[in-house]
Motif scaffolding. Structure first.
Motif, PDB file in Angstrom:
ATOM      1  N   VAL A 140       0.862  -1.188   0.000  1.00  0.00           N
ATOM      2  CA  VAL A 140       0.000   0.000   0.000  1.00  0.00           C
ATOM      3  C   VAL A 140       0.895   1.233   0.000  1.00  0.00           C
ATOM      4  CG1 VAL A 140      -1.794   1.282   1.246  1.00  0.00           C
ATOM      5  CG2 VAL A 140      -1.740  -1.222   1.375  1.00  0.00           C
ATOM      6  N   THR A 141       0.584   2.186  -0.866  1.00  0.00           N
ATOM      7  CA  THR A 141       1.305   3.452  -0.881  1.00  0.00           C
ATOM      8  C   THR A 141       0.320   4.570  -0.567  1.00  0.00           C
ATOM      9  OG1 THR A 141       2.854   2.642  -2.546  1.00  0.00           O
ATOM     10  CG2 THR A 141       2.744   5.021  -2.239  1.00  0.00           C
ATOM     11  N   ALA A 142       0.682   5.391   0.412  1.00  0.00           N
ATOM     12  CA  ALA A 142      -0.127   6.554   0.781  1.00  0.00           C
ATOM     13  C   ALA A 142       0.568   7.791   0.236  1.00  0.00           C
ATOM     14  CB  ALA A 142      -0.257   6.653   2.298  1.00  0.00           C
ATOM     15  N   SER A 143      -0.118   8.493  -0.646  1.00  0.00           N
ATOM     16  CA  SER A 143       0.424   9.747  -1.166  1.00  0.00           C
ATOM     17  C   SER A 143      -0.695  10.773  -1.144  1.00  0.00           C
ATOM     18  CB  SER A 143       0.992   9.559  -2.574  1.00  0.00           C
ATOM     19  OG  SER A 143       0.007   9.117  -3.467  1.00  0.00           O
ATOM     20  N   ASN A 144      -0.398  11.962  -1.588  1.00  0.00           N
ATOM     21  CA  ASN A 144      -1.395  13.024  -1.499  1.00  0.00           C
ATOM     22  C   ASN A 144      -2.684  12.644  -2.218  1.00  0.00           C
ATOM     23  OD1 ASN A 144       0.165  14.578   0.116  1.00  0.00           O
ATOM     24  ND2 ASN A 144       0.933  15.884  -1.512  1.00  0.00           N
ATOM     25  N   TRP A 145      -3.680  12.380  -1.429  1.00  0.00           N
ATOM     26  CA  TRP A 145      -5.064  12.176  -1.829  1.00  0.00           C
ATOM     27  C   TRP A 145      -5.344  10.917  -2.607  1.00  0.00           C
ATOM     28  CZ3 TRP A 145      -3.045  17.220  -3.407  1.00  0.00           C
ATOM     29  CH2 TRP A 145      -2.943  18.072  -2.306  1.00  0.00           C
ATOM     30  N   LYS A 146      -4.489   9.875  -2.422  1.00  0.00           N
ATOM     31  CA  LYS A 146      -4.814   8.592  -3.029  1.00  0.00           C
ATOM     32  C   LYS A 146      -4.088   7.450  -2.322  1.00  0.00           C
ATOM     33  CE  LYS A 146      -1.300   8.823  -6.637  1.00  0.00           C
ATOM     34  NZ  LYS A 146      -1.034   8.796  -8.063  1.00  0.00           N
ATOM     35  N   TRP A 147      -4.709   6.271  -2.412  1.00  0.00           N
ATOM     36  CA  TRP A 147      -4.132   5.016  -1.950  1.00  0.00           C
ATOM     37  C   TRP A 147      -3.812   4.190  -3.174  1.00  0.00           C
ATOM     38  CZ3 TRP A 147      -3.116   5.047   3.013  1.00  0.00           C
ATOM     39  CH2 TRP A 147      -3.954   5.712   3.911  1.00  0.00           C
ATOM     40  N   GLU A 148      -2.673   3.521  -3.168  1.00  0.00           N
ATOM     41  CA  GLU A 148      -2.341   2.572  -4.231  1.00  0.00           C
ATOM     42  C   GLU A 148      -2.119   1.227  -3.564  1.00  0.00           C
ATOM     43  OE1 GLU A 148       0.892   3.934  -6.725  1.00  0.00           O
ATOM     44  OE2 GLU A 148       0.150   5.995  -6.594  1.00  0.00           O
ATOM     45  N   TYR A 185     -15.548  -3.124   1.707  1.00  0.00           N
ATOM     46  CA  TYR A 185     -15.022  -2.263   2.762  1.00  0.00           C
ATOM     47  C   TYR A 185     -14.394  -1.035   2.113  1.00  0.00           C
ATOM     48  CZ  TYR A 185     -15.501  -6.256   5.930  1.00  0.00           C
ATOM     49  OH  TYR A 185     -15.997  -7.299   6.683  1.00  0.00           O
ATOM     50  N   THR A 186     -14.289   0.025   2.886  1.00  0.00           N
ATOM     51  CA  THR A 186     -13.695   1.254   2.373  1.00  0.00           C
ATOM     52  C   THR A 186     -12.491   1.643   3.217  1.00  0.00           C
ATOM     53  OG1 THR A 186     -15.872   2.025   1.643  1.00  0.00           O
ATOM     54  CG2 THR A 186     -14.134   3.674   1.801  1.00  0.00           C
ATOM     55  N   ILE A 187     -11.358   1.799   2.532  1.00  0.00           N
ATOM     56  CA  ILE A 187     -10.166   2.346   3.184  1.00  0.00           C
ATOM     57  C   ILE A 187     -10.249   3.850   3.025  1.00  0.00           C
ATOM     58  CG2 ILE A 187      -7.642   2.530   3.106  1.00  0.00           C
ATOM     59  CD1 ILE A 187      -7.620  -0.346   1.988  1.00  0.00           C
ATOM     60  N   LYS A 188     -10.102   4.558   4.142  1.00  0.00           N
ATOM     61  CA  LYS A 188     -10.169   6.020   4.132  1.00  0.00           C
ATOM     62  C   LYS A 188      -8.950   6.602   4.826  1.00  0.00           C
ATOM     63  CE  LYS A 188     -15.184   6.578   4.233  1.00  0.00           C
ATOM     64  NZ  LYS A 188     -16.315   7.141   4.986  1.00  0.00           N
ATOM     65  N   CYS A 189      -8.695   7.857   4.532  1.00  0.00           N
ATOM     66  CA  CYS A 189      -7.672   8.605   5.255  1.00  0.00           C
ATOM     67  C   CYS A 189      -8.337   9.224   6.480  1.00  0.00           C
ATOM     68  CB  CYS A 189      -7.065   9.689   4.369  1.00  0.00           C
ATOM     69  SG  CYS A 189      -5.777  10.640   5.214  1.00  0.00           S
ATOM     70  N   SER A 190      -7.792   8.940   7.651  1.00  0.00           N
ATOM     71  CA  SER A 190      -8.386   9.441   8.897  1.00  0.00           C
ATOM     72  C   SER A 190      -7.649  10.662   9.454  1.00  0.00           C
ATOM     73  CB  SER A 190      -8.403   8.326   9.946  1.00  0.00           C
ATOM     74  OG  SER A 190      -7.083   7.873  10.194  1.00  0.00           O
ATOM     75  N   VAL A 191      -6.708  11.206   8.679  1.00  0.00           N
ATOM     76  CA  VAL A 191      -5.981  12.411   9.079  1.00  0.00           C
ATOM     77  C   VAL A 191      -6.284  13.487   8.043  1.00  0.00           C
ATOM     78  CG1 VAL A 191      -3.687  13.439   9.373  1.00  0.00           C
ATOM     79  CG2 VAL A 191      -4.117  11.126  10.196  1.00  0.00           C
ATOM     80  N   MET A 192      -6.767  14.632   8.484  1.00  0.00           N
ATOM     81  CA  MET A 192      -7.065  15.719   7.553  1.00  0.00           C
ATOM     82  C   MET A 192      -5.776  16.084   6.823  1.00  0.00           C
ATOM     83  SD  MET A 192      -9.021  17.653   6.099  1.00  0.00           S
ATOM     84  CE  MET A 192      -9.215  19.195   5.281  1.00  0.00           C
ATOM     85  N   CYS A 193      -5.722  15.742   5.529  1.00  0.00           N
ATOM     86  CA  CYS A 193      -4.465  15.860   4.792  1.00  0.00           C
ATOM     87  C   CYS A 193      -4.488  16.942   3.711  1.00  0.00           C
ATOM     88  CB  CYS A 193      -4.087  14.504   4.185  1.00  0.00           C
ATOM     89  SG  CYS A 193      -5.282  13.840   3.019  1.00  0.00           S
ATOM     90  N   GLY A 194      -5.495  17.756   3.688  1.00  0.00           N
ATOM     91  CA  GLY A 194      -5.514  18.853   2.721  1.00  0.00           C
ATOM     92  C   GLY A 194      -6.762  18.851   1.869  1.00  0.00           C
ATOM     93  N   THR A 195      -6.687  19.564   0.765  1.00  0.00           N
ATOM     94  CA  THR A 195      -7.870  19.816  -0.064  1.00  0.00           C
ATOM     95  C   THR A 195      -8.459  18.566  -0.695  1.00  0.00           C
ATOM     96  OG1 THR A 195      -6.452  20.309  -1.954  1.00  0.00           O
ATOM     97  CG2 THR A 195      -7.154  22.182  -0.601  1.00  0.00           C
ATOM     98  N   GLY A 196      -7.689  17.539  -0.948  1.00  0.00           N
ATOM     99  CA  GLY A 196      -8.195  16.312  -1.557  1.00  0.00           C
ATOM    100  C   GLY A 196      -8.512  15.216  -0.562  1.00  0.00           C
ATOM    101  N   HIS A 197      -8.525  15.540   0.717  1.00  0.00           N
ATOM    102  CA  HIS A 197      -8.734  14.546   1.780  1.00  0.00           C
ATOM    103  C   HIS A 197     -10.015  13.722   1.582  1.00  0.00           C
ATOM    104  CE1 HIS A 197      -8.955  12.765   5.765  1.00  0.00           C
ATOM    105  NE2 HIS A 197     -10.151  13.293   5.911  1.00  0.00           N
ATOM    106  N   ALA A 198     -11.106  14.366   1.261  1.00  0.00           N
ATOM    107  CA  ALA A 198     -12.396  13.670   1.150  1.00  0.00           C
ATOM    108  C   ALA A 198     -12.410  12.637   0.033  1.00  0.00           C
ATOM    109  CB  ALA A 198     -13.518  14.678   0.937  1.00  0.00           C
ATOM    110  N   SER A 199     -11.570  12.792  -0.956  1.00  0.00           N
ATOM    111  CA  SER A 199     -11.542  11.837  -2.068  1.00  0.00           C
ATOM    112  C   SER A 199     -10.512  10.729  -1.859  1.00  0.00           C
ATOM    113  CB  SER A 199     -11.279  12.561  -3.385  1.00  0.00           C
ATOM    114  OG  SER A 199      -9.988  13.152  -3.373  1.00  0.00           O
TER     115      SER A 199
END
Length: 136
Positions: free
Chosen positions: A52-60, A114-128
């Motif tokens: 899993v890679t976490a980058s700005n506003w997306k999971w891979e 299931y849905t993997i989400k970002c639980s840390v407010m990470c900026g303008t694209g956080h909700a997506s």
């Protein structure tokens, strides 16, 4: 007039800080917290590792379909920013920063989506910043 300018300046500063939070913070730990472990029954197999890679506003993810009852170990690498790896409907919630690598083990006990989400407010694209996974 001066009060309005100060209020506007403060609002702008807050927005800049929120937008910048995704790209500038690093986590200081690299081992999973106890809450990252699922409360599901432990499988007898060794399971599989999923990159899993976490980058700005997306999971891979290297894989998004899993089998009920089989252990999955997510090897999460922070590429940029500060993010929170959480899976809705579980107790999994692990923070990951740029340059960090953490492992999170999960044994899904129910089939479904299931849905993997970002639980840390990470900026303008956080909700997506979401990724759907399937358990069969």
């Amino acid at each position: 007039m001066k009060v309005k300018k100060m209020g506007l300046l403060g609002s702008m500063l807050a927005l800049v800080l929120i937008a910048a939070a995704c790209g500038n913070t690093k986590s200081s730990t690299s081992s999973p917290s106890p809450s990252a472990q699922s409360t599901s029954a432990v499988s007898t197999n060794s399971g599989e590792e999923v990159s899993v890679t976490a980058s700005n506003w997306k999971w891979e993810l290297s894989k998004t379909t899993f089998k009920k009852g089989e252990q999955v170990t997510f090897v999460i690498k922070g590429k940029e920013g500060m993010h929170g790896f959480s899976i809705d409907g579980t107790k999994i919630n692990e923070n990951i920063g740029a340059g960090d690598t953490k492992k999170v083990t999960w044994v899904p006990d129910k089939a479904g989506e299931y849905t993997i989400k970002c639980s840390v407010m990470c900026g303008t694209g956080h909700a997506s910043m979401i990724q759907k996974i399937t358990v069969n």
